[in-house]
Write an enzyme that holds these catalytic residues in place. Structure first.
Site, mmCIF file in Angstrom:
data_model
loop_
_atom_site.group_PDB
_atom_site.id
_atom_site.type_symbol
_atom_site.label_atom_id
_atom_site.label_comp_id
_atom_site.label_asym_id
_atom_site.label_seq_id
_atom_site.Cartn_x
_atom_site.Cartn_y
_atom_site.Cartn_z
ATOM 1 N N ASP A 103 -11.886 0.509 6.241
ATOM 2 C CA ASP A 103 -11.668 0.948 7.618
ATOM 3 C C ASP A 103 -10.659 2.080 7.729
ATOM 4 O O ASP A 103 -10.414 2.585 8.824
ATOM 5 C CB ASP A 103 -11.284 -0.229 8.520
ATOM 6 C CG ASP A 103 -9.895 -0.801 8.234
ATOM 7 O OD1 ASP A 103 -9.178 -0.273 7.367
ATOM 8 O OD2 ASP A 103 -9.529 -1.793 8.887
ATOM 9 N N ARG A 122 0.358 -11.948 2.499
ATOM 10 C CA ARG A 122 -0.445 -12.055 3.706
ATOM 11 C C ARG A 122 -1.333 -13.305 3.732
ATOM 12 O O ARG A 122 -2.034 -13.530 4.726
ATOM 13 C CB ARG A 122 -1.304 -10.790 3.877
ATOM 14 C CG ARG A 122 -0.491 -9.514 3.995
ATOM 15 C CD ARG A 122 -1.331 -8.367 4.525
ATOM 16 N NE ARG A 122 -1.802 -8.659 5.864
ATOM 17 C CZ ARG A 122 -2.676 -7.884 6.532
ATOM 18 N NH1 ARG A 122 -3.166 -6.806 5.954
ATOM 19 N NH2 ARG A 122 -3.063 -8.207 7.743
ATOM 20 N N CYS A 140 -7.329 -1.377 12.540
ATOM 21 C CA CYS A 140 -6.644 -2.507 11.899
ATOM 22 C C CYS A 140 -6.051 -3.470 12.921
ATOM 23 O O CYS A 140 -5.893 -4.667 12.619
ATOM 24 C CB CYS A 140 -5.504 -2.004 11.018
ATOM 25 S SG CYS A 140 -6.014 -1.112 9.550
ATOM 26 N N ARG A 171 -8.606 -4.003 -2.304
ATOM 27 C CA ARG A 171 -8.274 -5.271 -1.663
ATOM 28 C C ARG A 171 -9.398 -6.299 -1.747
ATOM 29 O O ARG A 171 -9.139 -7.493 -1.636
ATOM 30 C CB ARG A 171 -7.913 -5.035 -0.201
ATOM 31 C CG ARG A 171 -6.688 -4.163 0.017
ATOM 32 C CD ARG A 171 -5.398 -4.837 -0.441
ATOM 33 N NE ARG A 171 -4.223 -4.089 -0.018
ATOM 34 C CZ ARG A 171 -3.638 -4.213 1.162
ATOM 35 N NH1 ARG A 171 -4.130 -5.055 2.052
ATOM 36 N NH2 ARG A 171 -2.575 -3.511 1.456
ATOM 37 N N HIS A 210 -8.424 0.334 2.202
ATOM 38 C CA HIS A 210 -9.426 -0.453 2.929
ATOM 39 C C HIS A 210 -10.538 0.487 3.400
ATOM 40 O O HIS A 210 -10.277 1.656 3.705
ATOM 41 C CB HIS A 210 -8.828 -1.100 4.179
ATOM 42 C CG HIS A 210 -8.235 -2.459 3.981
ATOM 43 N ND1 HIS A 210 -7.274 -2.973 4.821
ATOM 44 C CD2 HIS A 210 -8.484 -3.428 3.063
ATOM 45 C CE1 HIS A 210 -6.940 -4.187 4.426
ATOM 46 N NE2 HIS A 210 -7.666 -4.481 3.359
ATOM 47 N N ASP A 245 2.696 -8.554 8.977
ATOM 48 C CA ASP A 245 1.443 -7.802 9.061
ATOM 49 C C ASP A 245 0.337 -8.553 9.806
ATOM 50 O O ASP A 245 -0.801 -8.082 9.845
ATOM 51 C CB ASP A 245 0.942 -7.452 7.653
ATOM 52 C CG ASP A 245 1.613 -6.202 7.100
ATOM 53 O OD1 ASP A 245 2.113 -5.394 7.910
ATOM 54 O OD2 ASP A 245 1.631 -6.033 5.873
ATOM 55 N N ASN A 295 0.864 -1.187 0.000
ATOM 56 C CA ASN A 295 0.000 0.000 0.000
ATOM 57 C C ASN A 295 0.893 1.227 0.000
ATOM 58 O O ASN A 295 2.084 1.131 0.317
ATOM 59 C CB ASN A 295 -0.988 -0.020 1.187
ATOM 60 C CG ASN A 295 -0.295 0.160 2.527
ATOM 61 O OD1 ASN A 295 0.370 1.158 2.783
ATOM 62 N ND2 ASN A 295 -0.452 -0.825 3.405
ATOM 63 N N ASN A 339 -8.096 -7.977 9.430
ATOM 64 C CA ASN A 339 -8.132 -8.224 7.987
ATOM 65 C C ASN A 339 -8.402 -9.664 7.566
ATOM 66 O O ASN A 339 -8.848 -9.900 6.446
ATOM 67 C CB ASN A 339 -6.808 -7.802 7.345
ATOM 68 C CG ASN A 339 -6.461 -6.352 7.559
ATOM 69 O OD1 ASN A 339 -5.297 -5.987 7.530
ATOM 70 N ND2 ASN A 339 -7.450 -5.490 7.800
#
Length: 297
Positions: free
Chosen positions: A197, A115, A291, A166, A195, A84, A40, A90
């Protein structure tokens, strides 16, 4: 039903079934947290720049804040090779069905291959917590990043879904069928807000923090239609201080990155109590308070 335009919206919030608030908070230890790749825009200048000792202290302060608000932390251990994993919003979408008093979780399909291996650890965690573990259909070619993009409307069985970076819009068709829930789908149009959020923070059933630049006209109209009070966050605070990646766990206190002065003033004007936290090490990887946690029943 998936709603993507305000003209199609036939929802009345008071007619949507109620949803009790989750009371427990999952936090994942930052043992292996670092910025090791770029997926990102916020990560691009921060590879190898995390101070791990400071990150641990910031994480402990977040844990203490939830404990002080009587939300019991449930801890997951971060794993080597998954820097992450600490961003535990997520990998899953937890849900609760009041009619049957049952709880479950939908596993994510991470957009970034870096991820993907985080998800099985959370699948095992939720199995141990007594959750039914669901997945999107195997033949569906779609990404889905859990509560990074899918947010429950506080107090109601209604889901907000972000897409464009995403999460694939097709994922919400499957989620709507799987959970029998109406979904308001919002297209994200600015890569800094990768995202949902990062740009929409429901505070309670009537109030939300919003970064207007993150959405197209249809998205802003949908938010305006279903929240009585939309608090527009200054762009520099949303974009650079992650003001919309805050979290209001109890309808009163808002855990938020320190220094968001314009946002905090507006929160106080609407009788919310900002609780400022320093998440600066985690912001190097593109995330802040929201997050870093996952609420569960």
């Amino acid at each position: 039903m998936i709603y993507q335009t305000p003209d199609a919206l036939d929802l009345q919030l008071d007619r949507i079934p109620s949803l009790p608030p989750p009371r427990r908070v999952v936090l994942t230890t930052p043992t292996h947290f670092d910025v090791e790749y770029v997926i990102n825009p916020h990560m691009s200048e921060n590879v190898g720049a995390v101070n791990t000792d400071v990150a641990w202290q910031q994480w402990k302060a977040l844990r203490a804040a939830y404990t002080a608000l009587d939300h019991t932390p449930v801890l997951v251990n971060g794993q080597s090779g998954l820097p992450d994993m600490v961003f535990c919003a997520n990998q899953t979408l937890p849900f609760y069905d009041p009619a049957s008093d049952s709880k479950g979780v939908v596993l994510s399909r991470m957009h970034s291959e870096q991820r993907a291996d985080e998800v099985p650890y959370y699948a095992r965690f939720f199995e141990e917590e007594g959750y039914a573990v669901d997945t999107l259909p195997e033949d569906l070619d779609a990404d889905f990043e859990g509560m990074g993009d899918a947010l429950w409307h506080p107090g109601h069985h209604l889901l907000w879904g972000g897409y464009g970076y995403r999460t694939s819009p097709e994922a919400y068709e499957a989620l709507g069928d799987l959970l029998d829930v109406p979904i308001v789908a919002l297209r994200l149009v600015d890569p800094d807000y990768y995202h949902l959020d990062t740009c929409l923070c429901p505070l309670d059933a009537r109030h939300a923090l919003v970064a207007p630049e993150a959405f197209d006209d249809a998205g802003r109209a949908l938010i305006d239609a279903l929240f009585e009070t939309v608090i527009e966050v200054p762009d520099h605070e949303a974009r650079h201080q992650f003001a919309c990646n805050a979290h209001c766990p109890d309808g009163a206190h808002v855990l938020i990155q320190e220094g968001c002065e314009g946002t905090n003033a507006q929160l106080r004007n609407h009788d919310f109590v900002p609780v400022e936290l320093d998440t600066s090490e985690f912001m190097k990887s593109g995330g802040s308070v929201f997050c870093m946690k996952q609420m569960i029943w």
